[in-house]
Scaffold this active site. Structure first.
Site, mmCIF file in Angstrom:
data_model
loop_
_atom_site.group_PDB
_atom_site.id
_atom_site.type_symbol
_atom_site.label_atom_id
_atom_site.label_comp_id
_atom_site.label_asym_id
_atom_site.label_seq_id
_atom_site.Cartn_x
_atom_site.Cartn_y
_atom_site.Cartn_z
ATOM 1 N N LYS A 74 8.362 -6.773 -15.817
ATOM 2 C CA LYS A 74 8.263 -6.329 -14.421
ATOM 3 C C LYS A 74 9.559 -5.656 -14.010
ATOM 4 C CE LYS A 74 5.964 -6.161 -10.532
ATOM 5 N NZ LYS A 74 6.452 -4.781 -10.307
ATOM 6 N N LYS A 77 12.777 -2.087 -16.777
ATOM 7 C CA LYS A 77 13.233 -1.058 -15.845
ATOM 8 C C LYS A 77 12.949 0.293 -16.466
ATOM 9 C CE LYS A 77 15.320 -1.200 -11.770
ATOM 10 N NZ LYS A 77 15.083 -2.203 -10.724
ATOM 11 N N THR A 85 12.075 -6.103 0.224
ATOM 12 C CA THR A 85 13.424 -6.174 -0.339
ATOM 13 C C THR A 85 14.454 -6.310 0.769
ATOM 14 O OG1 THR A 85 12.717 -4.762 -2.174
ATOM 15 C CG2 THR A 85 15.070 -5.108 -1.906
ATOM 16 N N SER A 127 6.099 -7.853 -4.784
ATOM 17 C CA SER A 127 5.298 -7.246 -5.848
ATOM 18 C C SER A 127 4.391 -8.273 -6.511
ATOM 19 C CB SER A 127 6.212 -6.616 -6.900
ATOM 20 O OG SER A 127 6.713 -5.373 -6.464
#
Length: 426
Positions: free
Chosen positions: A75, A111, A199, A359
């Site tokens: 992730k 990433k 976030t 998420s």
């Protein structure tokens, strides 16, 4: 996003490896597990052609690094930036492994990104670039394998293009089962209410909880923000709603200050109208960008790129608390200076983990065919992140250690336990 004039460019991979090795030494990490976690599982580099609006074909370079999946599917975000390269992507993937572990999520870390400045391309070109990259990634991503999300210079539209492209490669009977291949999608396309603010909300919440543990509120606290994109804006929005005062903001084009306070929403509206910059905002005056970190304040939120605070400028920081909205904004040498000066650092793997927690709930919502309201979503994120915060706080107090060390110990220990239970195949 901003880079600081005069700051030494140190490898983010060096930083994350120093942090990892320090933690591994402190907990006597199993040497075999240490070998596994010190490298990435997969490093994917793709050169792919895309036709531009003028008919010219250009070749772009994209990356996807999958660090570890001991706890679940990979992730991590996907960023569009000229600085994207293999080394930094590896560092960011490792940080995601620690972040998802610390949050108690069933994920590993990854990433990715494309080495471009999106401002140089039309919306049609960005769509073609995104779709072509998604197609080139193929089965290297998937809803139970590797789940990208928005990051620097990507957004819900980017994720909608990715999801549609990936789903289009599947038989019609399977397409609906692949909607959660990415998270951070628009609400109308399977996205989660509140994901866009998660976030920034997490940055705000960890700051609030830190001051609460000191018996203080946010009322009257002065804060400065580096980077006024999605994370910087939402963190500032929630902080100001709780009585804190934003006095300075820095982005790639300008640094602005108003010691009496900057109106968060007015600045956001201005930045949207002028291609995402705070430059020219009438409610503040411009100042020397090199002096930004030296501003007296209670809270500093670096929410731009990595390696912004180094040994060259850390000594000038006047904040009481640094909340890492970005990934790796402080290098290891800079951090030692800050800690010696008594500054509390809320580490990135805790501070900005609200995004990956959001998420996770979007992924669950798609997977289970559910729909949650904004209020329900924010309650879920609040609960999950608060649990992680209090675990780290407990380690800080028990071991008399700094917050990053405590967070790393918790994150890496959880992964070590998983390997100890499962063993190493064969």
């Amino acid at each position: 996003m901003t880079t600081i004039k005069g700051a030494t460019k140190k490898s983010m991979l060096d930083n994350v490896m120093q942090q990892f090795n320090k933690t591994a030494d402190s907990i006597n990490l199993n040497p075999n597990i240490r070998k596994i976690l010190s490298v990435t599982n997969n490093e994917i580099k793709i050169n792919f052609p895309v036709k531009m609006d003028n008919g010219e074909v250009r070749v772009f370079t994209g990356y996807r690094v999958q660090h570890n999946n001991a706890l679940g599917p990979y992730k991590g975000g996907l960023r569009y930036h000229p600085s994207v390269d293999a080394e930094d992507t590896k560092a960011l993937a490792m940080w995601m492994t620690w972040k998802t572990s610390l949050a108690g999520l069933p994920y590993g870390g990854a990433k990715g990104g494309i080495q471009i400045d999106p401002k140089e391309f039309s919306i049609q070109e960005l769509e073609r670039i995104t779709r072509r990259f998604t197609y080139a990634l193929g089965e290297n991503i998937g809803p139970e394998h590797d789940i990208p999300a928005p990051d620097v210079n990507t957004n819900e539209q980017t994720m909608a293009w990715m999801a549609d492209t990936f789903m289009s490669t599947k038989p019609s009977s399977e397409r609906s089962r692949n909607q959660h291949v990415v998270t951070g999608k628009p609400v109308g396309s399977g996205g989660l209410e509140g994901r866009n603010r998660s976030t920034g909300y997490g940055v705000y919440l960890t700051i609030k909880l830190l001051y609460k543990s000191r018996g203080e509120s946010l009322q009257g606290k002065k804060f400065i923000v580096q980077g006024f994109g999605n994370v910087g804006y939402w963190a500032s929005h929630f902080l100001s709603q709780d009585g804190a005062i934003m006095i300075a903001v820095q982005d790639a084009q300008a640094t602005i200050i108003n010691e009496n306070g900057i109106a968060v929403q007015a600045l956001f509206d201005h930045s949207k109208a002028v291609n995402g910059s705070v430059k020219g905002f009438v409610g503040a005056k411009e100042m020397d960008s090199d002096l930004f970190f030296a501003l007296p304040c209670d809270i500093l939120i670096p929410a731009a790129l990595g390696n912004q605070i180094t040994e060259e400028n850390a000594y000038s920081v006047k904040a009481d608390v640094i909340a890492e909205g970005a990934n790796g904004p402080i290098d290891t040498e800079g951090e030692q200076i800050l800690l010696r000066n008594g500054i509390t650092i809320i580490p990135d793997i805790l501070c900005n983990s609200g995004g990956v927690i959001g998420s996770y709930f979007e992924w669950l919502q798609n997977r289970n065919g559910e729909l949650w309201s904004l209020e329900e979503v924010m309650q879920k994120i609040d609960k999950k992140l608060s649990e992680a915060f209090y675990k780290v706080e407990g380690f800080v107090e028990e071991g008399e250690i700094d917050w990053r060390t405590a967070a790393y110990i918790l994150a890496i220990t959880r992964i070590e336990i998983a390997y100890n239970h499962r063993g190493i195949f064969p």
